[in-house]
Design an enzyme around this catalytic site. Sequence first.
Site, PDB file in Angstrom:
ATOM      1  N   ASP A   1     -36.234 -14.814 -11.736  1.00 59.85           N
ATOM      2  CA  ASP A   1     -37.039 -14.652 -10.533  1.00 59.85           C
ATOM      3  C   ASP A   1     -36.795 -15.818  -9.597  1.00 59.85           C
ATOM      4  O   ASP A   1     -36.136 -16.789  -9.947  1.00 59.85           O
ATOM      5  CB  ASP A   1     -38.534 -14.540 -10.866  1.00 59.85           C
ATOM      6  CG  ASP A   1     -39.087 -15.839 -11.443  1.00 59.85           C
ATOM      7  OD1 ASP A   1     -38.321 -16.569 -12.104  1.00 59.85           O
ATOM      8  OD2 ASP A   1     -40.279 -16.125 -11.240  1.00 59.85           O
TER       9      ASP A   1
ATOM     10  N   ASP B   1     -37.816 -19.643 -20.724  1.00 68.52           N
ATOM     11  CA  ASP B   1     -37.917 -19.228 -19.336  1.00 68.52           C
ATOM     12  C   ASP B   1     -36.535 -18.796 -18.843  1.00 68.52           C
ATOM     13  O   ASP B   1     -35.546 -18.917 -19.550  1.00 68.52           O
ATOM     14  CB  ASP B   1     -38.511 -20.342 -18.472  1.00 68.52           C
ATOM     15  CG  ASP B   1     -37.684 -21.625 -18.510  1.00 68.52           C
ATOM     16  OD1 ASP B   1     -36.522 -21.576 -18.942  1.00 68.52           O
ATOM     17  OD2 ASP B   1     -38.217 -22.670 -18.103  1.00 68.52           O
ATOM     18  N   SER B   2     -36.478 -18.296 -17.620  1.00 64.61           N
ATOM     19  CA  SER B   2     -35.218 -17.732 -17.125  1.00 64.61           C
ATOM     20  C   SER B   2     -34.273 -18.783 -16.578  1.00 64.61           C
ATOM     21  O   SER B   2     -33.084 -18.506 -16.376  1.00 64.61           O
ATOM     22  CB  SER B   2     -35.508 -16.716 -16.020  1.00 64.61           C
ATOM     23  OG  SER B   2     -35.984 -17.378 -14.851  1.00 64.61           O
ATOM     24  N   GLY B   3     -34.773 -19.976 -16.308  1.00 65.51           N
ATOM     25  CA  GLY B   3     -33.964 -21.010 -15.678  1.00 65.51           C
ATOM     26  C   GLY B   3     -34.139 -21.077 -14.180  1.00 65.51           C
ATOM     27  O   GLY B   3     -33.759 -22.066 -13.543  1.00 65.51           O
ATOM     28  N   GLY B   4     -34.728 -20.042 -13.596  1.00 66.81           N
ATOM     29  CA  GLY B   4     -34.855 -19.980 -12.143  1.00 66.81           C
ATOM     30  C   GLY B   4     -35.689 -21.089 -11.544  1.00 66.81           C
ATOM     31  O   GLY B   4     -35.335 -21.679 -10.518  1.00 66.81           O
ATOM     32  N   PHE B   5     -36.822 -21.401 -12.186  1.00 71.53           N
ATOM     33  CA  PHE B   5     -37.699 -22.424 -11.629  1.00 71.53           C
ATOM     34  C   PHE B   5     -37.025 -23.785 -11.613  1.00 71.53           C
ATOM     35  O   PHE B   5     -37.133 -24.546 -10.648  1.00 71.53           O
ATOM     36  CB  PHE B   5     -39.010 -22.498 -12.421  1.00 71.53           C
ATOM     37  CG  PHE B   5     -39.968 -23.541 -11.902  1.00 71.53           C
ATOM     38  CD1 PHE B   5     -40.747 -23.290 -10.785  1.00 71.53           C
ATOM     39  CD2 PHE B   5     -40.065 -24.781 -12.511  1.00 71.53           C
ATOM     40  CE1 PHE B   5     -41.616 -24.248 -10.290  1.00 71.53           C
ATOM     41  CE2 PHE B   5     -40.938 -25.753 -12.027  1.00 71.53           C
ATOM     42  CZ  PHE B   5     -41.710 -25.476 -10.916  1.00 71.53           C
TER      43      PHE B   5
ATOM     44  N   GLY C   1     -45.253 -18.611 -10.001  1.00 80.09           N
ATOM     45  CA  GLY C   1     -45.429 -19.093  -8.640  1.00 80.09           C
ATOM     46  C   GLY C   1     -46.773 -19.713  -8.357  1.00 80.09           C
ATOM     47  O   GLY C   1     -47.166 -19.816  -7.188  1.00 80.09           O
TER      48      GLY C   1
ATOM     49  N   GLN D   1     -44.740 -12.300  -8.730  1.00 78.38           N
ATOM     50  CA  GLN D   1     -44.669 -13.291  -7.664  1.00 78.38           C
ATOM     51  C   GLN D   1     -45.520 -12.804  -6.483  1.00 78.38           C
ATOM     52  O   GLN D   1     -46.210 -11.815  -6.582  1.00 78.38           O
ATOM     53  CB  GLN D   1     -43.218 -13.536  -7.269  1.00 78.38           C
ATOM     54  CG  GLN D   1     -42.398 -14.283  -8.320  1.00 78.38           C
ATOM     55  CD  GLN D   1     -42.836 -15.732  -8.491  1.00 78.38           C
ATOM     56  OE1 GLN D   1     -43.607 -16.278  -7.699  1.00 78.38           O
ATOM     57  NE2 GLN D   1     -42.332 -16.378  -9.547  1.00 78.38           N
TER      58      GLN D   1
ATOM     59  N   ASP E   1     -48.203 -22.346 -20.758  1.00 78.71           N
ATOM     60  CA  ASP E   1     -47.313 -23.447 -21.132  1.00 78.71           C
ATOM     61  C   ASP E   1     -47.464 -24.536 -20.092  1.00 78.71           C
ATOM     62  O   ASP E   1     -47.783 -24.264 -18.933  1.00 78.71           O
ATOM     63  CB  ASP E   1     -45.854 -22.997 -21.188  1.00 78.71           C
ATOM     64  CG  ASP E   1     -45.229 -22.955 -19.799  1.00 78.71           C
ATOM     65  OD1 ASP E   1     -44.549 -23.917 -19.417  1.00 78.71           O
ATOM     66  OD2 ASP E   1     -45.450 -21.958 -19.079  1.00 78.71           O
TER      67      ASP E   1
END
Length: 377
Positions: free
Chosen positions: A147, A93-97, A218, A191, A268
Amino acid sequence: MDVPNHFELLTTNGQARLGRLSTPHGMVRTPAFMPVGTAGAMKGMHWREVRDAGADIVLGNTYHLMLRPGAERIAAFGGLQKFTGWQGPMLTDSGGFQVMSLSELRKVTEHAVTFRSHIDGAKVELSPERSIEVQRLLGSDIAMQMDECVRLPAERADIERAMQLSLRWAERSKRAFESAPPGYMLFGIVQGGDVPELRHASARGLVEIGFHGYAIGGLAVGEPQAVMLAMIEETAPRLPRDRPRYLMGVGTPEDLLEAVARGIDMFDCVMPTRNGRHGMAFTRFGQINLRNARHADDPRPLDEESTWPATREYSRAYLHHLVRSGETLGAMLLSEINIAYYQSLMQGMRDAIGNGSFEAFKKQTRAGWARGDIAVR
């Protein structure tokens, strides 16, 4: 679309899709459930058990790995696969969450997110470019755009602001990914919260940018299941038919069944291993609480018809004892039992889509859950 396609849609049954995704580290059969190896490890499980259970691909968390042990250190070992010993495909994942959910002190600007590490309090900046750089250093087969995810319920103005920012970050993520070797993939993330027109606008913008695959983000962030399913119905038809569709962070077996019925290819969730660590087992009878005293003297296994050895061979009494005693083995066995059930469920769906019986499989599976666990002996 100016990016190559590595996904083959083999057949459909209703909206449910059977496919395969080619990655540098192997083939992924879809629909696919990705077990979550948060910090480069599957909690309570060896990688061989994950593979034996039927998983083709696993997920790693950029946020955790960039903080410890560090992306540059992992790159020096040749990437995540060589560092961890998992030889199959990986998605990061991007790390944003995690920034949004774990960091109380954070600041979101057009350029980046600045936050304090939950490990040592160090100040860290994560931009779309840095997120892609970290994911390339990790060497994941599939990277995700940066995101901003807004927890629901939320005001429409906040949802729209985050969606528009995510679209701008999607463009920057794609530019940063242009130097990746052939075969590696970048997914865009739709999103828009629980607002259909914002979901439509996000999907349209991402398709115009062009990605190897598309995720729906989201969701499963506080909204009822009915809202999640409605947003899938609003979004999936607006994504390219020939590209993989990934529903992020989902979910329960019922969520997977219903989402596949609506055209989703990849999932996931930490639920199988997290619930296993807390004494909960997923089976064709539904979810079973091994802490319950009803199991204390029961010599029967969780499911004598299961193909997974631990589900079939250990008595409920022993599993109950392990859980109530706080023995690590209890968490380990229930984690592998749960991952094996999730993979069995996905294989059942793939088989049913392939032979045109998905609706019957869905009804049969739901009927088993509805009947519930076997009677107390």
